[in-house]
Design an enzyme around this catalytic site. Structure first.
Site, PDB file in Angstrom:
ATOM      1  N   ARG A  81       0.812  -1.227   0.000  1.00  0.00           N
ATOM      2  CA  ARG A  81       0.000   0.000   0.000  1.00  0.00           C
ATOM      3  C   ARG A  81       0.845   1.278   0.000  1.00  0.00           C
ATOM      4  NH1 ARG A  81      -3.596  -2.338   4.919  1.00  0.00           N
ATOM      5  NH2 ARG A  81      -1.691  -3.564   5.154  1.00  0.00           N
ATOM      6  N   ASN A 139       0.444   2.125   6.926  1.00  0.00           N
ATOM      7  CA  ASN A 139       0.286   1.222   5.779  1.00  0.00           C
ATOM      8  C   ASN A 139       0.366   1.965   4.452  1.00  0.00           C
ATOM      9  OD1 ASN A 139      -0.078  -1.065   7.409  1.00  0.00           O
ATOM     10  ND2 ASN A 139      -2.241  -0.579   7.677  1.00  0.00           N
TER      11      ASN A 139
HETATM   12  C1  UD1 Z   1      -2.273  -5.883  11.568  1.00  0.00           C
HETATM   13  C2  UD1 Z   1      -3.226  -6.754  12.412  1.00  0.00           C
HETATM   14  C3  UD1 Z   1      -4.452  -5.930  12.819  1.00  0.00           C
HETATM   15  C4  UD1 Z   1      -4.010  -4.681  13.535  1.00  0.00           C
HETATM   16  C5  UD1 Z   1      -2.992  -3.882  12.690  1.00  0.00           C
HETATM   17  C6  UD1 Z   1      -2.415  -2.749  13.512  1.00  0.00           C
HETATM   18  C7  UD1 Z   1      -2.975  -9.038  11.575  1.00  0.00           C
HETATM   19  C8  UD1 Z   1      -3.543 -10.127  10.756  1.00  0.00           C
HETATM   20  N1  UD1 Z   1      -3.648  -7.921  11.645  1.00  0.00           N
HETATM   21  O1  UD1 Z   1      -2.963  -5.548  10.352  1.00  0.00           O
HETATM   22  O2  UD1 Z   1      -5.304  -6.702  13.668  1.00  0.00           O
HETATM   23  O3  UD1 Z   1      -5.149  -3.880  13.830  1.00  0.00           O
HETATM   24  O4  UD1 Z   1      -1.894  -4.725  12.297  1.00  0.00           O
HETATM   25  O5  UD1 Z   1      -1.575  -1.925  12.754  1.00  0.00           O
HETATM   26  O6  UD1 Z   1      -1.930  -9.218  12.198  1.00  0.00           O
HETATM   27  N2  UD1 Z   1       4.306  -8.773   8.345  1.00  0.00           N
HETATM   28  C9  UD1 Z   1       5.284  -9.735   8.229  1.00  0.00           C
HETATM   29  N3  UD1 Z   1       5.010 -10.853   7.522  1.00  0.00           N
HETATM   30  C10 UD1 Z   1       3.801 -11.102   6.931  1.00  0.00           C
HETATM   31  C11 UD1 Z   1       2.808 -10.084   7.074  1.00  0.00           C
HETATM   32  C12 UD1 Z   1       3.091  -8.952   7.792  1.00  0.00           C
HETATM   33  O7  UD1 Z   1       6.388  -9.580   8.743  1.00  0.00           O
HETATM   34  O8  UD1 Z   1       3.645 -12.159   6.322  1.00  0.00           O
HETATM   35  C13 UD1 Z   1       4.623  -7.559   9.124  1.00  0.00           C
HETATM   36  C14 UD1 Z   1       4.562  -6.267   8.302  1.00  0.00           C
HETATM   37  O9  UD1 Z   1       5.845  -5.918   7.824  1.00  0.00           O
HETATM   38  C15 UD1 Z   1       4.079  -5.240   9.327  1.00  0.00           C
HETATM   39  C16 UD1 Z   1       3.307  -6.083  10.350  1.00  0.00           C
HETATM   40  O10 UD1 Z   1       3.664  -7.422  10.123  1.00  0.00           O
HETATM   41  O11 UD1 Z   1       5.136  -4.603   9.992  1.00  0.00           O
HETATM   42  C17 UD1 Z   1       1.811  -5.937  10.203  1.00  0.00           C
HETATM   43  O12 UD1 Z   1       1.423  -6.284   8.885  1.00  0.00           O
HETATM   44  P1  UD1 Z   1       0.381  -5.414   8.077  1.00  0.00           P
HETATM   45  O13 UD1 Z   1       0.215  -6.022   6.745  1.00  0.00           O
HETATM   46  O14 UD1 Z   1       0.696  -3.989   8.176  1.00  0.00           O
HETATM   47  O15 UD1 Z   1      -0.938  -5.750   8.941  1.00  0.00           O
HETATM   48  P2  UD1 Z   1      -2.218  -4.850   9.069  1.00  0.00           P
HETATM   49  O16 UD1 Z   1      -3.094  -5.060   7.899  1.00  0.00           O
HETATM   50  O17 UD1 Z   1      -1.843  -3.462   9.399  1.00  0.00           O
HETATM   51 MG    MG Z   2      -0.013  -2.384   9.366  1.00  0.00          MG
END
Ligand code: UD1
Ligand code: MG
Length: 456
Positions: free
Chosen positions: A16, A228
């Site tokens: 995003r 994001n």
């Molecule tokens: C996530 C939470 C959501 C919360 C929000 C807060 C989940 C499923 N959801 O959503 O409940 O309200 O954060 O900001 O956890 N990442 C990895 N590996 C992956 C996916 C993500 O390392 O496979 C890391 C990303 O780099 C990031 C963090 O995890 O730093 C969160 O991922 P992101 O995709 O931003 O989750 P949100 O949709 O924001």
């Molecule tokens: Mg996030």
């Protein structure tokens, strides 16, 4: 206090953001987001940090260095799968594990400390850091059962109409009993709208084992922002700017217009200093007490002593001694070291030079690769000619020398103490102490020229 560990999630692609720069490396007030997170984690008493990296892993490791250990998540299958990658490094240990996202740069060490304390005092196996949001769009919602206890977290994309109305959100930050976390993670499935292994699903699993799950509701939702996209990035920067500026105000710094003043986190400013609108203070900059930093000045990685006045100028990787004044429209380029009571005036550029106490360059000069002593007058339009097209050389000017206007000082030359350089001279040879150097063609006056012209 039990053994505190942390997992920082930083492997997501950050689609995003629409950027070639890895999401968690986007800066907020000059520091990559993930570095803000690591700093706060350290402040909360965590000893061992594991950062989960994916695409661009090398770049994150380059930035964080040995402030963290690393685990690779080769494929981004969700936040639960991400935490699982820390298993080899952490799963055998007893203690409490903080899980935090690399995209929440505003969370403070204090808040994380409180989260650990709530967890420890409630005897929970999992404690979620939550906040009540006016607009909960995009966040996971905290679903509570009739008795008010946390039941589960539901992602926006999986939420029912009723669940979408919930204002209490998951900040993406949690502490867990380390053993309970890795046991629950093994059972997380990906049967949801995004086909991902969600970390929030461990909450329901831990609850189902009959363990206590609690929530720590934070007061200030602004702190919880998860970045994001670029809109959130800009909001995070605004909030961080305000936080930094308030800290300086409380320490006795006056702001002309704080909303337009940008100061990075490591900058130090003494009391009774006045900072005008549009000022930018960056990197490892220190400003003394009782200084005046005029509008739109930019100061990067520089040391400014007490009682210095800077007017609309740019200063990079340099230092300025007490009671000196700079500008308007001066530029101190890297490695300029100015003594006390130095005056650098309008349109003067200084680079890689030392300038002694009381020396003055009031207007339109270039001082490059030079060592100037004390109490020297540098006339208007003086140029230190430091470059012959191939290499640079230095010049040295002794104490109390007088450099007349529009002189060219062609390096390398040595000018002795109390020497005089006549205006308009091009100096290519050394000048002994107390001597006058004059190097310009003699003036010739043609009499009655006006008359001669009119006869043509
Ligand atoms: C996530 C939470 C959501 C919360 C929000 C807060 C989940 C499923 N959801 O959503 O409940 O309200 O954060 O900001 O956890 N990442 C990895 N590996 C992956 C996916 C993500 O390392 O496979 C890391 C990303 O780099 C990031 C963090 O995890 O730093 C969160 O991922 P992101 O995709 O931003 O989750 P949100 O949709 O924001
Ligand atoms: Mg996030």
């Amino acid at each position: 206090m039990s053994n505190r560990m942390a997992v920082v999630l930083a492997a997501g692609k950050g689609t995003r953001m629409k950027s070639s720069l890895y999401k968690v490396l986007h800066p907020v007030c000059g520091l990559p987001m993930v570095e803000h997170v690591i700093r706060s984690v350290k402040q909360s008493g965590v000893e061992q940090i594991v950062t989960i990296v994916g695409h661009g892993a090398e770049k994150v490791q380059e930035v964080l260095g040995d402030s963290s250990e690393y685990a690779l998540q080769a494929e981004q299958l969700g936040t639960g799968h991400a935490v699982l990658q820390a298993k080899d490094l952490l799963a055998s240990q007893e203690g409490t594990t903080l899980v935090i996202c690399g995209d929440t740069p505003l969370l403070t060490g204090e808040t994380l400390q409180q989260l650990f304390e709530t967890h420890e005092t409630t005897g929970a196996k999992a404690t979620i850091l939550t906040a009540v949001a006016e607009d909960s769009t995009g966040y996971g919602r905290i679903v509570r059962s009739a008795n008010g206890e946390v039941a589960k977290i539901v992602e926006q994309k999986d939420a029912s109409e009723a669940e979408l109305e919930i204002k209490e959100i998951n900040t993406g930050t949690y502490v867990f009993d380390n053993q309970a976390l890795f046991v629950a993670l093994a059972s997380v499935k990906n049967d949801n709208a995004q086909g991902e292994y969600y970390l929030p699903d461990v909450i329901e699993l831990i609850k189902a084992d009959g363990d206590i799950v609690s929530a720590h509701i934070m007061d200030d939702m602004d702190e919880a922002i998860g970045v994001n996209d670029r809109v959130a990035l800009s909001q995070a920067q605004q909030t961080m700017m305000r936080r930094i500026n308030l800290m300086h105000m409380r320490n006795g710094v006056t702001f002309g217009n704080a909303d337009s003043t940008y100061i990075e986190p490591d900058v130090v400013i003494g009391n009774d200093t006045v900072i005008e609108a549009g000022v930018q203070l960056k990197g490892q900059t220190t400003i003394g007490s009782n200084c005046f930093i005029g509008m739109n000045s930019e100061i990067i990685d520089s040391q400014i002593a007490d009682n210095v006045k800077i007017t609309q100028s740019v200063i990079e990787h340099s230092s300025v001694g007490e009671l000196s004044d700079i500008g308007p429209f001066a530029h101190l380029r890297p490695n300029s070291v100015l003594g006390q009571h130095v005056h650098i005036g309008n349109f003067v550029e200084v680079k890689n030079s030392n300038i002694g106490d009381e020396t003055k360059a009031g207007h339109l000069a270039y001082i490059g690769d030079a060592d100037l002593g004390k109490d020297i007058n540098v006339g208007c339009g003086t140029i230190f000619v430091n470059y012959n097209g191939k290499s640079k050389a230095r010049s040295v000017i002794g104490d109390q020398a007088f450099i007349g206007s529009n002189a060219n000082i062609v390096a390398p030359v040595n000018v002795g103490d109390k020497a005089f350089i006549a205006a308009g001279s091009t100096i290519i040879n050394d000048i002994p102490e107390e001597a006058l150097a004059i190097s310009r063609s003699e003036q010739k006056n043609v009499p009655n020229y006006w008359e001669k012209l009119s006869k043509k």
